[in-house]
Scaffold this active site. Structure first.
Site, PDB file in Angstrom:
ATOM      1  N   LYS A 190       0.844  -1.198   0.000  1.00 36.27           N
ATOM      2  CA  LYS A 190       0.000   0.000   0.000  1.00 36.27           C
ATOM      3  C   LYS A 190       0.874   1.241   0.000  1.00 36.27           C
ATOM      4  O   LYS A 190       1.587   1.505   0.966  1.00 36.27           O
ATOM      5  CB  LYS A 190      -0.901   0.046   1.238  1.00 36.27           C
ATOM      6  CG  LYS A 190      -1.879   1.232   1.142  1.00 36.27           C
ATOM      7  CD  LYS A 190      -2.541   1.571   2.460  1.00 36.27           C
ATOM      8  CE  LYS A 190      -1.843   2.673   3.213  1.00 36.27           C
ATOM      9  NZ  LYS A 190      -1.890   3.989   2.577  1.00 36.27           N
ATOM     10  N   GLY A 241       7.227   4.526   8.235  1.00 41.97           N
ATOM     11  CA  GLY A 241       6.343   5.655   8.505  1.00 41.97           C
ATOM     12  C   GLY A 241       6.586   6.185   9.899  1.00 41.97           C
ATOM     13  O   GLY A 241       7.701   6.083  10.427  1.00 41.97           O
ATOM     14  N   SER A 242       5.546   6.709  10.498  1.00 43.30           N
ATOM     15  CA  SER A 242       5.715   7.363  11.794  1.00 43.30           C
ATOM     16  C   SER A 242       5.872   6.347  12.920  1.00 43.30           C
ATOM     17  O   SER A 242       5.366   5.229  12.838  1.00 43.30           O
ATOM     18  CB  SER A 242       4.509   8.260  12.077  1.00 43.30           C
ATOM     19  OG  SER A 242       3.348   7.466  12.153  1.00 43.30           O
ATOM     20  N   THR A 243       6.550   6.765  13.978  1.00 43.09           N
ATOM     21  CA  THR A 243       6.758   5.888  15.141  1.00 43.09           C
ATOM     22  C   THR A 243       5.411   5.532  15.769  1.00 43.09           C
ATOM     23  O   THR A 243       5.196   4.402  16.198  1.00 43.09           O
ATOM     24  CB  THR A 243       7.681   6.587  16.155  1.00 43.09           C
ATOM     25  OG1 THR A 243       8.972   6.713  15.534  1.00 43.09           O
ATOM     26  CG2 THR A 243       7.837   5.787  17.439  1.00 43.09           C
ATOM     27  N   GLU A 244       4.501   6.477  15.757  1.00 38.02           N
ATOM     28  CA  GLU A 244       3.193   6.254  16.363  1.00 38.02           C
ATOM     29  C   GLU A 244       2.468   5.077  15.691  1.00 38.02           C
ATOM     30  O   GLU A 244       1.984   4.163  16.364  1.00 38.02           O
ATOM     31  CB  GLU A 244       2.407   7.551  16.172  1.00 38.02           C
ATOM     32  CG  GLU A 244       1.141   7.662  16.921  1.00 38.02           C
ATOM     33  CD  GLU A 244       0.362   8.877  16.421  1.00 38.02           C
ATOM     34  OE1 GLU A 244       0.862   9.631  15.561  1.00 38.02           O
ATOM     35  OE2 GLU A 244      -0.765   9.043  16.902  1.00 38.02           O
ATOM     36  N   GLY A 246       3.864   2.828  13.727  1.00 38.03           N
ATOM     37  CA  GLY A 246       4.712   1.639  13.891  1.00 38.03           C
ATOM     38  C   GLY A 246       4.443   0.955  15.224  1.00 38.03           C
ATOM     39  O   GLY A 246       4.336  -0.271  15.301  1.00 38.03           O
ATOM     40  N   GLU A 263      10.580   0.686  10.043  1.00 38.55           N
ATOM     41  CA  GLU A 263      11.553   1.755   9.809  1.00 38.55           C
ATOM     42  C   GLU A 263      10.811   3.039  10.100  1.00 38.55           C
ATOM     43  O   GLU A 263       9.919   3.422   9.356  1.00 38.55           O
ATOM     44  CB  GLU A 263      12.061   1.663   8.363  1.00 38.55           C
ATOM     45  CG  GLU A 263      13.380   2.366   8.160  1.00 38.55           C
ATOM     46  CD  GLU A 263      13.202   3.793   7.739  1.00 38.55           C
ATOM     47  OE1 GLU A 263      13.225   4.663   8.644  1.00 38.55           O
ATOM     48  OE2 GLU A 263      13.045   4.049   6.545  1.00 38.55           O
ATOM     49  N   CYS A 297      13.265  10.649   6.819  1.00 40.35           N
ATOM     50  CA  CYS A 297      13.333  10.052   8.160  1.00 40.35           C
ATOM     51  C   CYS A 297      14.721  10.206   8.765  1.00 40.35           C
ATOM     52  O   CYS A 297      14.865  10.382   9.966  1.00 40.35           O
ATOM     53  CB  CYS A 297      12.918   8.592   8.122  1.00 40.35           C
ATOM     54  SG  CYS A 297      13.792   7.640   6.898  1.00 40.35           S
ATOM     55  N   GLU A 392      10.159  15.057  15.877  1.00 34.64           N
ATOM     56  CA  GLU A 392      10.395  15.124  14.437  1.00 34.64           C
ATOM     57  C   GLU A 392       9.500  16.218  13.845  1.00 34.64           C
ATOM     58  O   GLU A 392       8.285  16.197  14.052  1.00 34.64           O
ATOM     59  CB  GLU A 392      10.004  13.752  13.873  1.00 34.64           C
ATOM     60  CG  GLU A 392      10.589  13.422  12.550  1.00 34.64           C
ATOM     61  CD  GLU A 392      10.282  11.985  12.144  1.00 34.64           C
ATOM     62  OE1 GLU A 392       9.266  11.427  12.576  1.00 34.64           O
ATOM     63  OE2 GLU A 392      11.082  11.426  11.377  1.00 34.64           O
TER      64      GLU A 392
HETATM   65  P1  NDP Z   1       2.049   7.463   8.771  1.00 37.10           P
HETATM   66  O1  NDP Z   1       2.910   6.658   9.635  1.00 37.10           O
HETATM   67  O2  NDP Z   1       0.674   7.724   9.200  1.00 37.10           O
HETATM   68  O3  NDP Z   1       1.954   6.803   7.321  1.00 37.10           O
HETATM   69  C1  NDP Z   1       2.792   5.834   6.754  1.00 37.10           C
HETATM   70  C2  NDP Z   1       1.951   4.803   5.983  1.00 37.10           C
HETATM   71  O4  NDP Z   1       1.136   4.059   6.889  1.00 37.10           O
HETATM   72  C3  NDP Z   1       0.989   5.419   4.989  1.00 37.10           C
HETATM   73  O5  NDP Z   1       0.850   4.549   3.889  1.00 37.10           O
HETATM   74  C4  NDP Z   1      -0.285   5.485   5.809  1.00 37.10           C
HETATM   75  O6  NDP Z   1      -1.431   5.599   5.045  1.00 37.10           O
HETATM   76  C5  NDP Z   1      -0.235   4.189   6.548  1.00 37.10           C
HETATM   77  N1  NDP Z   1      -1.012   4.151   7.779  1.00 37.10           N
HETATM   78  C6  NDP Z   1      -1.547   5.178   8.491  1.00 37.10           C
HETATM   79  N2  NDP Z   1      -2.159   4.708   9.592  1.00 37.10           N
HETATM   80  C7  NDP Z   1      -2.025   3.370   9.577  1.00 37.10           C
HETATM   81  C8  NDP Z   1      -2.425   2.321  10.456  1.00 37.10           C
HETATM   82  N3  NDP Z   1      -3.062   2.577  11.588  1.00 37.10           N
HETATM   83  N4  NDP Z   1      -2.098   1.052  10.142  1.00 37.10           N
HETATM   84  C9  NDP Z   1      -1.407   0.785   9.033  1.00 37.10           C
HETATM   85  N5  NDP Z   1      -0.998   1.724   8.159  1.00 37.10           N
HETATM   86  C10 NDP Z   1      -1.300   3.003   8.433  1.00 37.10           C
HETATM   87  O7  NDP Z   1       2.757   8.803   8.480  1.00 37.10           O
HETATM   88  P2  NDP Z   1       2.074  10.136   7.951  1.00 37.10           P
HETATM   89  O8  NDP Z   1       2.062  10.055   6.506  1.00 37.10           O
HETATM   90  O9  NDP Z   1       0.767  10.406   8.589  1.00 37.10           O
HETATM   91  O10 NDP Z   1       3.081  11.208   8.473  1.00 37.10           O
HETATM   92  C11 NDP Z   1       3.007  11.645   9.825  1.00 37.10           C
HETATM   93  C12 NDP Z   1       4.378  11.871  10.386  1.00 37.10           C
HETATM   94  O11 NDP Z   1       5.089  10.639  10.369  1.00 37.10           O
HETATM   95  C13 NDP Z   1       5.254  12.825   9.608  1.00 37.10           C
HETATM   96  O12 NDP Z   1       5.043  14.138   9.938  1.00 37.10           O
HETATM   97  C14 NDP Z   1       6.605  12.339   9.994  1.00 37.10           C
HETATM   98  O13 NDP Z   1       6.956  12.904  11.219  1.00 37.10           O
HETATM   99  C15 NDP Z   1       6.439  10.849  10.142  1.00 37.10           C
HETATM  100  N6  NDP Z   1       6.856  10.103   8.927  1.00 37.10           N
HETATM  101  C16 NDP Z   1       8.003   9.389   8.980  1.00 37.10           C
HETATM  102  C17 NDP Z   1       8.441   8.730   7.857  1.00 37.10           C
HETATM  103  C18 NDP Z   1       9.691   7.947   7.848  1.00 37.10           C
HETATM  104  O14 NDP Z   1      10.215   7.674   6.779  1.00 37.10           O
HETATM  105  N7  NDP Z   1      10.202   7.516   8.958  1.00 37.10           N
HETATM  106  C19 NDP Z   1       7.731   8.790   6.595  1.00 37.10           C
HETATM  107  C20 NDP Z   1       6.489   9.521   6.663  1.00 37.10           C
HETATM  108  C21 NDP Z   1       6.101  10.147   7.794  1.00 37.10           C
HETATM  109  P3  NDP Z   1      -1.838   7.036   4.395  1.00 37.10           P
HETATM  110  O15 NDP Z   1      -1.622   6.826   2.958  1.00 37.10           O
HETATM  111  O16 NDP Z   1      -3.239   7.274   4.746  1.00 37.10           O
HETATM  112  O17 NDP Z   1      -0.961   8.076   4.964  1.00 37.10           O
END
Ligand code: NDP
Length: 780
Positions: A190, A241-244, A246, A263, A297, A392
């Protein structure tokens, strides 16, 4: 006009990249995009618009996946997996080469589409994202070719659910899909809601490459779709993606048996020493924090500069910031493009506007009147605990403070819950290379930043997640040992009502900080033989005993710093001392377990101590072949303090098989001995005491695994928890570990052959170490 005047007044002219080809491709899909499932695109359904952040224009309409879509994608991947794995490494390599070549052939289209969708400068998508994505497919084509030789004894995990963010859409796709496919897995991926277009173009490429249907499936939609994938019948989740989010995924998948790599975020330090080449360090910062508008990141988002040069450095930096060009991402003269979406820009603005500390400097660069932009920003003079120093921001905002000494730099650098990357700038090789091992980060760049390559592992420590992508270490995340392990049944302690044979009541203690210690609660329980004779009393440890043991382990800081040679000597000594008491341990084991296998178990335990003594100074790191004039070192570091629930069925061998690799690699351990048969462990204290094991390196507790597991799993100073208990604590351990995202290794109710090959070896050594990649470019 003189030449001098021309130079002084010369400005950049626009150098726009044509979007015609990408817009034509989008026009072919003007009725919307469906998902890519089982080798074909589904009919577009209800969905959402994907916009160009540079001007707000709608680029395409995408479909929000339903549960039925996710189910059919997973079913397609499941159906395709067996055949894909059976195709063999060389067969799969051909497909991966074909994908790499098509990525190369359509490089321009991919780059422009990425820039339109994400807002990153075309220079970056053209010169970094797309070439690195190709490189990942080429590199992993090679890994597929070599799999049978280099991954002997391992096979694909099965179906992998992969969820990626919006900051490097195609690159993150390639980091996920290339190794998974190479090792014989199939995938359901996804992309992020904001940036799905290059993933859909990649799906098109899969069709062109003749990839068997069902091997790659792509579903689009929001976080709910991500959640559906996490809950689906998949064997692995790989998330960036985000730590939250994850952490939420760690909690949801706890106890499910699904393999997981995360990651996550970072707040990576960028450390500038006074002997650094300051202009190079300023230029490096442009890449560290303004690359992709800081939406990276591993961005060097926390500047630490040595006090003596701080003012000079800030002055040079501000001047450079004023020269940065922010604007149309398709313009090849642009340094910084658009922020991915107004939601992200508002989040950046909110964080910066909410700060009341320090001094804020905004670049004098003019921003386009229309579109989603944020100026390069520098905030200096922040205290280490300030929100902006800890959280972050994920935008073009650099925060900074000063330090005086190298040790203060290390302290400030590590004062974060994250541990993804770090940059060190110094012309003194001693200073730079002294810093690298001290920084808690998965990647360290010396006099450089954001260097990435498929051959070099990338991933974090602490709350930046676990697992590595790229390099040899990346493959373990997509493979498992061949074969189906037998289920492990709960092993119960014997009960009895007869007193001790010799009439003497023996009550053992716990072993904490190199001393035998009474349990905090003061309780113990009788340990009986099969025939009901009392063999001794084993203490019942509680959460306070765990806390004391962890404290002792944390205090034993000399052990990871000791030479591998010394650790080997201690392990040899342990082996010799155990061997000298073989008979006593044999009798104990036979009495406790009611079997006659004690002698064999003691022999195997002695052999295991010698084996890991041998490994202590031989498990090398290596140098990776990255395209750089310099070296990328893959260094193995201990994980830290490992808490482990030892196997119930092999009371001595199990404990030794966990302890030995862990301490051989420089870890310190808190071991909960076999729950039903604890007395071999309590006898082992004397072996430890006579073998020069420094206090706190090995701590042993006895007690109920179900009661000890939650405290071990949630303890903030425990870095990893392993469980081989026959009590089903996998879910407790994995859920508890979500708090500080510690590494976990649980048996998922599957047995292990402690006597045989699986009781020893590479898997344990890998779990006892983490790879830190240190990039050291050289040359003038
Ligand atoms: P998210 O962690 O929300 O998104 C990463 C991916 O996970 C996206 O494809 C997202 O879908 C999907 N996702 C969202 N919620 C869930 C869930 N509960 N279960 C499974 N998958 C989910 O990051 P955001 O895009 O909202 O960004 C928020 C913050 O996260 C940023 O401001 C940044 O601080 C951090 N971030 C860190 C990254 C990194 O590389 N370490 C990359 C991106 C963000 P959707 O398409 O709806 O977003």
């Amino acid at each position: 006009m003189t030449v001098k005047e021309i130079f002084e007044t010369m400005d950049y002219g626009p150098a726009p990249e044509s979007a015609a080809e990408a817009l034509a491709w989008l026009a072919e899909h003007s009725d919307g995009f469906g998902h890519f499932i089982d080798g074909r695109f589904t009919k577009p359904g209800a969905g959402f618009d994907s916009r160009n952040p540079a001007n707000g224009n709608v680029l395409a309409t995408l479909t929000q996946a339903t549960q039925a879509d996710v189910d059919s994608a997973v079913a397609a991947a499941r159906a395709a997996q067996g055949k894909w794995a059976q195709l063999g490494g060389p067969g799969r390599a051909r497909h991966l080469y074909a994908l790499a070549r098509l990525l190369q052939k359509h490089a321009r289209l991919f780059a422009v589409l990425e820039t339109l969708d994400n807002g990153k400068p075309i220079r970056e998508s053209r010169d970094i994202d797309v070439p690195l994505a190709q490189r990942h497919f080429y590199y992993h084509a090679g890994m597929a070719q070599l799999m049978e030789k280099t991954q002997a004894g391992r096979e694909a995990l099965g179906v992998c659910g992969q969820i990626i963010p919006w900051n490097f859409p195609l690159l993150m796709l390639s980091w996920k899909i290339a190794p998974a496919l190479a090792m014989g897995n199939t995938v359901v991926l996804k992309p992020a809601e904001y940036t799905s277009l290059t993933a859909l173009l990649f799906a098109d490429i899969c069709r062109q490459a003749g990839l068997p249907k069902g091997v790659v499936n792509i579903v689009t939609g929001d976080g709910d779709v991500g959640r559906m994938i996490v809950d689906a019948d998949v064997d692995k989740i790989a998330f960036t993606g985000s730590t939250e989010v994850g952490r939420a995924i760690r909690e949801t998948t706890a106890g499910s048996g699904k393999s997981l790599t995360l990651e996550l975020g970072g707040k990576s330090p960028y450390i500038v020493f006074e002997d650094a080449d300051l202009d190079s360090a300023v230029e490096g910062l442009v890449d560290a924090i303004w690359f992709n508008g800081g939406q990276v990141c591993c961005a060097g988002s926390r500047l630490l500069v040595q006090e003596g040069v701080a003012e000079d450095f800030y002055r040079r930096l501000r001047r450079r910031m004023d020269g940065l060009r922010v604007g149309d991402p398709l313009d090849k003269c642009i340094d910084i493009g658009a922020i991915v979406d107004p939601v992200q820009r508002d989040s950046i603005a909110r964080m910066v506007d909410g700060n009341t500390e320090g001094e804020t400097y905004r670049s004098a660069a003019t921003l386009p009147a229309k579109g989603c932009y944020y100026p390069p920003t520098l905030i200096t003079g922040l205290s280490p605990a300030s929100t902006l120093m800890q959280d972050e921001i994920f935008g073009p905002v650099l925060v900074g403070t000063t330090f005086r000494t190298p040790s203060e730099a290390v302290e400030l650098a590590n004062n974060t819950r994250y541990g993804l990357a770090a940059s060190v700038w110094s012309e003194n090789i001693n200073v730079a290379l002294d810093m690298a091992p001290k920084l808690v980060a998965g990647v360290v760049w010396i006099n450089g930043t954001n260097m990435l390559d498929a051959a070099a592992g990338f991933g974090g420590m602490r709350e930046s997640g676990f697992g590595r992508e790229g390099g040899w270490e990346g493959l373990t995340a997509y493979t498992k040992p061949i074969g189906k392990p037998k289920p492990l049944t709960k092993i119960e302690a014997f009960t009895g009502d007869k007193g001790p044979e010799d009439g003497i009541d023996r009550t053992a203690k716990l072993y904490i900080g190199g001393k035998q210690a009474r349990p905090d609660g003061g309780y113990s329980r009788g340990v009986y033989s099969k025939s009901g004779t009392l063999l001794g009393q084993a203490p019942i440890a509680n959460r306070k005993d765990i806390r004391n043991a962890v404290e002792a382990a944390q205090a034993a800081k000399g052990w990871p710093a000791a030479t591998a040679h010394l650790r080997a000597q201690v392990l040899y000594y342990l082996g010799e001392n155990l061997s000298a008491r073989a008979e006593e341990f044999t009798n104990r084991l036979n009495q406790m377990t009611g079997t006659r296998t004690g002698a064999k178990e003691v022999d195997a335990a002695v052999d295991r101590l010698f084996t890991y003594a041998a490994w202590a100074d031989k498990l090398d790191g290596d140098v990776r072949s990255v395209p750089l004039r310099g070296v990328a070192l893959a260094m193995r570091e201990p994980v830290g303090v490992i808490g482990a629930l030892c196997p119930d069925e092999a009371p001595l061998l199990g404990l030794v098989s966990i302890m030995a690799p862990a301490i051989a690699m420089g870890n310190r351990v808190v071991l909960a001995a076999s729950d039903p048969f604890p007395l071999a462990a309590t006898d082992f204290y004397q072996v430890l005491e006579t073998s020069d094991v420094p206090a706190g390196v090995v701590n042993i507790l006895t007690g109920n695994h179900a009661e000890l597991a939650p405290t071990l799993a949630t303890h903030a100073d425990v870095n990893a928890v392993w469980s081989f208990s026959s009590t089903d604590v996998a879910a407790t351990v994995e859920r508890g570990a979500a708090g500080n995202l510690k590494r976990t290794w649980v048996n998922n109710r599957q047995s292990r052959d402690w006597m045989g090959e699986k009781g020893e070896g590479q898997t344990f050594l890998d779990a006892a170490t983490e790879i830190k990649t240190v990039w050291v470019p050289y040359g003038a």
